[in-house]
Design a protein around this motif. Structure first.
Motif, PDB file in Angstrom:
ATOM      1  N   UNK A 119       0.861  -1.176   0.041  1.00  0.00           N
ATOM      2  CA  UNK A 119       0.079   0.040   0.038  1.00  0.00           C
ATOM      3  C   UNK A 119       0.878   1.271   0.012  1.00  0.00           C
ATOM      4  N   UNK A 120       1.838   1.272   0.797  1.00  0.00           N
ATOM      5  CA  UNK A 120       2.915   2.466   1.021  1.00  0.00           C
ATOM      6  C   UNK A 120       3.477   2.539  -0.423  1.00  0.00           C
ATOM      7  N   UNK A 121       3.947   1.506  -1.091  1.00  0.00           N
ATOM      8  CA  UNK A 121       4.942   1.509  -2.179  1.00  0.00           C
ATOM      9  C   UNK A 121       3.934   2.061  -3.423  1.00  0.00           C
ATOM     10  N   UNK A 122       2.647   1.641  -3.394  1.00  0.00           N
ATOM     11  CA  UNK A 122       1.858   2.234  -4.638  1.00  0.00           C
ATOM     12  C   UNK A 122       1.608   3.731  -4.378  1.00  0.00           C
ATOM     13  N   UNK A 123       1.365   4.114  -3.324  1.00  0.00           N
ATOM     14  CA  UNK A 123       1.021   5.456  -3.067  1.00  0.00           C
ATOM     15  C   UNK A 123       2.551   6.439  -3.388  1.00  0.00           C
ATOM     16  N   UNK A 124       3.613   5.746  -2.947  1.00  0.00           N
ATOM     17  CA  UNK A 124       4.971   6.569  -3.151  1.00  0.00           C
ATOM     18  C   UNK A 124       5.121   6.443  -4.655  1.00  0.00           C
ATOM     19  N   UNK A 125       4.937   5.364  -5.516  1.00  0.00           N
ATOM     20  CA  UNK A 125       5.041   5.589  -6.964  1.00  0.00           C
ATOM     21  C   UNK A 125       4.234   6.547  -7.393  1.00  0.00           C
ATOM     22  N   UNK A 126       2.946   6.622  -7.335  1.00  0.00           N
ATOM     23  CA  UNK A 126       2.177   7.703  -7.652  1.00  0.00           C
ATOM     24  C   UNK A 126       2.561   9.034  -7.526  1.00  0.00           C
ATOM     25  N   UNK A 127       3.098   9.277  -6.273  1.00  0.00           N
ATOM     26  CA  UNK A 127       3.423  10.512  -5.916  1.00  0.00           C
ATOM     27  C   UNK A 127       4.736  10.826  -6.849  1.00  0.00           C
ATOM     28  N   UNK A 128       5.746  10.014  -6.784  1.00  0.00           N
ATOM     29  CA  UNK A 128       6.912  10.219  -7.521  1.00  0.00           C
ATOM     30  C   UNK A 128       6.712  10.706  -9.279  1.00  0.00           C
ATOM     31  N   UNK A 129       5.648   9.941  -9.791  1.00  0.00           N
ATOM     32  CA  UNK A 129       5.319  10.125 -11.068  1.00  0.00           C
ATOM     33  C   UNK A 129       4.687  11.354 -11.209  1.00  0.00           C
ATOM     34  N   UNK A 130       3.612  11.866 -10.476  1.00  0.00           N
ATOM     35  CA  UNK A 130       2.911  12.793 -10.606  1.00  0.00           C
ATOM     36  C   UNK A 130       3.398  14.227 -10.651  1.00  0.00           C
ATOM     37  N   UNK A 131       4.513  14.346  -9.556  1.00  0.00           N
ATOM     38  CA  UNK A 131       5.244  15.507  -9.441  1.00  0.00           C
ATOM     39  C   UNK A 131       6.568  15.436 -10.085  1.00  0.00           C
ATOM     40  N   UNK A 132       7.298  14.316 -10.493  1.00  0.00           N
ATOM     41  CA  UNK A 132       8.592  14.342 -10.929  1.00  0.00           C
ATOM     42  C   UNK A 132       9.275  14.374  -9.581  1.00  0.00           C
ATOM     43  N   UNK A 133       9.071  13.982  -8.539  1.00  0.00           N
ATOM     44  CA  UNK A 133       9.807  13.935  -7.342  1.00  0.00           C
ATOM     45  C   UNK A 133      10.986  13.094  -7.637  1.00  0.00           C
ATOM     46  N   UNK A 134      11.862  13.280  -6.441  1.00  0.00           N
ATOM     47  CA  UNK A 134      13.023  12.518  -6.624  1.00  0.00           C
ATOM     48  C   UNK A 134      13.040  11.737  -5.449  1.00  0.00           C
ATOM     49  N   UNK A 135      12.376  11.893  -4.402  1.00  0.00           N
ATOM     50  CA  UNK A 135      11.746  10.875  -3.514  1.00  0.00           C
ATOM     51  C   UNK A 135      10.835  11.345  -2.748  1.00  0.00           C
ATOM     52  N   UNK A 136       9.807  10.466  -2.170  1.00  0.00           N
ATOM     53  CA  UNK A 136       8.645  10.614  -1.446  1.00  0.00           C
ATOM     54  C   UNK A 136       8.434   9.915  -0.107  1.00  0.00           C
ATOM     55  N   UNK A 137       7.625  10.679   0.678  1.00  0.00           N
ATOM     56  CA  UNK A 137       7.592  10.370   2.221  1.00  0.00           C
ATOM     57  C   UNK A 137       6.104   9.944   2.360  1.00  0.00           C
ATOM     58  N   UNK A 138       6.029   8.822   3.080  1.00  0.00           N
ATOM     59  CA  UNK A 138       4.600   8.269   3.480  1.00  0.00           C
ATOM     60  C   UNK A 138       4.836   8.023   5.000  1.00  0.00           C
ATOM     61  N   UNK A 139       3.488   7.969   5.661  1.00  0.00           N
ATOM     62  CA  UNK A 139       3.306   7.952   7.094  1.00  0.00           C
ATOM     63  C   UNK A 139       2.466   6.483   7.167  1.00  0.00           C
TER      64      UNK A 139
END
Length: 884
Positions: free
Chosen positions: A176-196
């Protein structure tokens, strides 16, 4: 769960429930994705924040937050009931943040959030994030990945925490965390993403990049210190030292504003770009990026306005391919305005972003080599690189130069906190007159403790000897614009494009000594607007290429042309591994993992071109296979080398006895039959040497087919199957030691995770505990792997540990060739379950019989055979026709 039948741009296949994450194959793929990639941070949660979330403004809040979570009362089995209290508590933690830096948290557990880009929505699952956080100073409206900066996933009990130091936990929570992180990285072009992650009263912070994830120690919400640590995390997250949104954003990326969107439309209209109106449907998701050109050392701004293709995996190259135009505007009084000196309309180009493995050469080097060896006027079937380079390598040099300058200095600030740096987001703005000490490297000090355009997670935790697991961010601009093979208009165009790509492959190999090694559906493009260059298709994506030994250039291995190839990774690190896109690997390459290592040669790539054709024909033409489009699943098998190679062998045997027919398409039917003949000869055979494929033999078949005049028009067929995407194979990651190791099958068939703690040499203290007062740029020797008689007591960890026994010493993982490799895939990993599809017609419209061809079986006599559905179906048709 309902399914969608809308088509998408990247692959013309329908969706089904399995793409939403319901199928076993998709679940297994995601579990494989996180295997051995989730690492334990070894120090305190405060150190996690200092190391991984450097801030521009020191955290000084001391407000009363004792009652922040008073209404949060988690009860096992009643997870949803606790969301309101948790949202209230999180919003209480940020209420004293300045308004423009304040996050907003919202209960989103009932909101379906789709994949970030509509064109690829049907390839990927949607999700229901439990709680979402906005960007600082913004609201969550509308709720989609482009307004979400971070996600909170909630479980009702501490026993649901998937990250203990030991023991087994189900991976669904991690996924669940990994799926959310993947979508955040793609949608914003982020270099890293954080989840809680919230598990009852326990909180875990996780940082994802393109190489792995790092998990913090547990934080207890019941304790005042725990609530303060969580508040401090949110403060650092919303007050980044680099960039202007949140920690993890790419300072070289900015979202395109309304004026920028209007400028793009105007430029495309002036240029009369083909299908430009269709390409700007998601222009509100466009971004302005800086492309580092390693030839000049400068950066060039481009606007990425249309996503052509995307690798949806998390820990991967994460390749995205965009249509783009150069941003020729200039800065005037803080605004981008038209340059009076620039009158020509912008030209659409292709920008590719990817995260390469450090053990591989930069793709830009291969393009530069092709450009150097093959004159522009002679180049055919090959793209031309306009500019580009490895941004991660550039940033690493900048960081290392800063470390050298600061070596021995004591910083006056508080380490990770203090000192705002906006990042090089406006390279062409006035005021950039200072000449850097090293070309391409800014003259000011690198502002962060560690690089971010190149991942540093493995080195941060385990030392420099794990650098080969890191990835480096690249951007490359290609002059030629194309569309995927799966968007061919007619089969003649498809075959012409593949033929031209073979010519390009030949040029690269014979004139530049570059072997591609990853021929696949995604790596051949059809030219959008054929020019004077004359080719219809071209071969791109040289991430996995190698340079042939025998090249006379300085710095390359010597030898004779045609000899076995020295891979880039061998040259760089002594590691050798099988690479390529799994579905299209040659029979001998697949068998190599069973019978022994196989050196990649030209004939293996030529065979891959054949499997590309078979893949597309089975999915996108009106053929006569009794299984219809499902025949693809009987030829292409993911992950099991022995079975995958056997299925390809059986296909060739079947084609000798009952060739595939294409309705109203004699040229393609004959071409497939003749290619199957010579591909079968390419297979290693018992008691007989194979007759390897050559360029001349392949091109002779293509040219003969293309010379025929009876090709049909507009014979593209929509594919009803989900596209499992491409599947690549790389070396294994280290198991045990500090990562979620040994994901294994239980008797129940579900996967679970074991965390076995950090490597033994780290338990000995080879990396000292982070200290906010230390100089983060100070040079330090990387931790050595213990050997017999060597002491591991080289430092001190904050958490006391016993000195490890000698037999516990960590060894570098084996990444040699063989069947013990991990397979990695794009998209949702592995072929998902496919719906029942009607078989394709055996007769052309109007009752005409599908043309076929006969071939000799003599060349197949040495190949093992078996009865197959294909042969039985053919025999049945003959029997039926004989009695009618």
């Amino acid at each position: 769960m309902s399914s969608s039948s809308s088509s998408h741009c990247g692959s013309t296949c329908y969706s089904s429930d399995s793409v939403k994450g319901e199928s076993k194959a998709v679940k297994d793929g995601w579990e494989s994705e996180v295997e051995n990639r989730v690492l334990q941070y070894l120090h305190s949660a405060d150190d996690f924040i200092d190391d991984l979330l450097p801030t521009s403004t020191p955290f000084t809040l001391s407000d009363d937050i004792d009652d922040a979570f008073k209404s949060y009362d988690p009860k096992k089995g009643k997870e949803v009931d606790g969301y309101a209290g948790l949202v209230s508590g999180l919003n209480t933690l940020v209420k004293d943040f300045e308004e423009e830096r304040r996050l907003t948290f919202l209960d989103t557990h009932a909101t379906r959030v789709y994949f970030p880009f509509d064109s690829f929505r049907n390839q990927h699952h949607y999700t229901y994030p439990d709680i979402a956080a906005s960007f600082p100073g913004h609201s969550l409206s509308p709720i989609n990945w482009h307004t979400i900066s971070m996600v909170v996933e909630v479980k009702s009990d501490a026993s649901d925490d998937p990250f203990p130091r030991s023991g087994m936990k189900n991976t669904s929570t991690v996924v669940q965390l990994a799926k959310n992180a993947r979508s955040i990285l793609l949608s914003h072009g982020f270099l890293s993403a954080f989840t809680i992650g919230v598990y009852g009263d326990i909180v875990r912070l996780t940082r994802f990049d393109r190489s792995c994830a790092i998990v913090s120690p547990p934080i207890n919400l019941k304790e005042p210190q725990g609530r303060r640590v969580l508040q401090r995390f949110l403060w650092h997250f919303s007050h980044p030292l680099v960039g202007n949104t949140v920690v993890g954003c790419d300072p070289t990326v900015t979202r395109l504003d309304v004026d920028g969107q209007a400028w793009v439309r105007e430029q495309l209209k002036k240029a009369k770009a083909k299908d430009w109106k269709k390409h700007v449907r998601e222009l509100h998701k466009a971004r302005r990026v800086e492309v580092y050109d390693q030839k000049t050392g400068k950066t060039v701004p481009y606007i990425l306005y249309h996503l052509v293709d995307v690798n949806g995996r998390l820990f991967s190259r994460a390749t995205t391919v965009w249509r783009a135009i150069e941003d020729t505007r200039i800065w005037h009084q803080g605004q981008l305005v038209d340059d009076p000196a620039s009158t020509a309309p912008a030209k659409p180009r292709i920008v590719k972003e990817a995260w390469r493995q450090l053990v591989r050469r930069s793709e830009a080097e291969f393009y530069e080599r092709i450009e150097m060896k093959i004159p522009q006027e002679e180049r055919f079937g090959l793209p031309t690189m306009v500019c580009g380079g490895d941004m991660g390598s550039r940033e690493l040099r900048w960081w290392e130069e800063t470390r050298k300058r600061r070596s021995g200095e004591v910083r006056s600030d508080s380490g990770a906190e203090g000192g705002s740096y906006a990042g090089p987001s406006t390279p062409s703005s006035p005021g950039d007159a200072t000449e850097p000490a090293t070309p391409g490297i800014p003259s000011e000090d690198f502002p962060l403790p560690y690089p971010q355009q190149q991942t540093y997670s493995w080195r941060l935790l385990y030392g420099e000897q794990y650098a080969y697991l890191e990835r480096s961010h690249m951007r490359i601009v290609v002059d030629d614009v194309g569309r995927p093979l799966t968007q061919f208009r007619c089969t003649r165009e498809l075959i012409q494009a593949i033929r031209d790509a073979i010519v390009g492959h030949r040029q690269a190999r014979e004139k530049a000594h570059v072997l591609h090694r990853d021929v696949s559906v995604g790596n051949i493009l059809i030219v959008d607007e054929p020019s004077q260059k004359g080719f219809c298709g071209f071969l791109h994506d040289y991430d996995y290429s190698s340079i042939e030994s025998g090249d006379e250039d300085e710095g390359y291995e010597s030898g004779s042309p045609g000899s076995p190839l020295q891979t880039a990774e061998n040259e760089g690190s002594g590691q050798k591994e099988r690479t390529g896109t799994y579905y299209f690997m040659a029979f001998e390459i697949l068998r190599g993992a069973v019978s022994g290592p196989t050196v990649h040669h030209v004939h293996h790539d030529l065979e891959s071109f054949y499997w590309v054709i078979v893949w597309i024909v089975l999915r996108h033409t009106a053929h006569d296979h009794p299984k219809g489009q499902l025949a693809c699943t009987q030829v292409f098998k993911f992950g099991e080398d022995r079975e995958s190679s056997a299925m390809k062998r059986d296909w060739i045997v079947d084609q000798a006895q009952s060739p595939l027919g294409i309705a109203n398409n004699e040229p393609l039917t004959t071409l497939l039959a003749e290619l199957a003949d010579i591909v079968g000869e390419n297979f290693p055979q018992w008691k007989r040497e194979p007759i390897y494929l050559t360029y001349d033999r392949m091109l002779e078949k293509f040219d003969a087919a293309l010379a025929k005049e009876d090709w049909p028009e507009d014979d593209f067929v929509r594919c009803e199957l989900l596209d499992p995407r491409t599947v690549s194979q790389i070396g294994r990651q280290p198991t045990g030691s500090g990562c979620l190791s040994g994901i294994r099958r239980e008797s129940s068939g579900t996967r679970s995770i074991t965390i076995t703690g950090p490597p033994a040499f780290l338990l000995g203290g080879s990396r000292s505990a982070p200290d906010v007062t230390r100089n983060p740029f100070a040079a330090a020797q990387p931790p050595a792997i213990p050997t017999a008689g060597a002491s591991t007591d080289t430092g001190t960890l904050r958490s006391s540990s016993k000195r490890p026994r000698l037999e516990e010493a960590v060894r570098l993982p084996n990444v040699g060739s063989g069947s013990n490799k991990r397979f990695k895939s794009n998209g949702d990993m592995g072929p998902p379950a496919l719906p029942a599809i009607r078989s394709m017609p055996t007769k052309a419209p109007g009752g005409a019989k599908v043309p076929t061809s006969r071939r000799s079986l003599e060349r197949r006599s040495a190949l093992p055979t078996r009865s197959s559905e294909r042969i039985r179906a053919a025999a049945g048709r003959k029997a039926t026709s004989g009695t009618s």
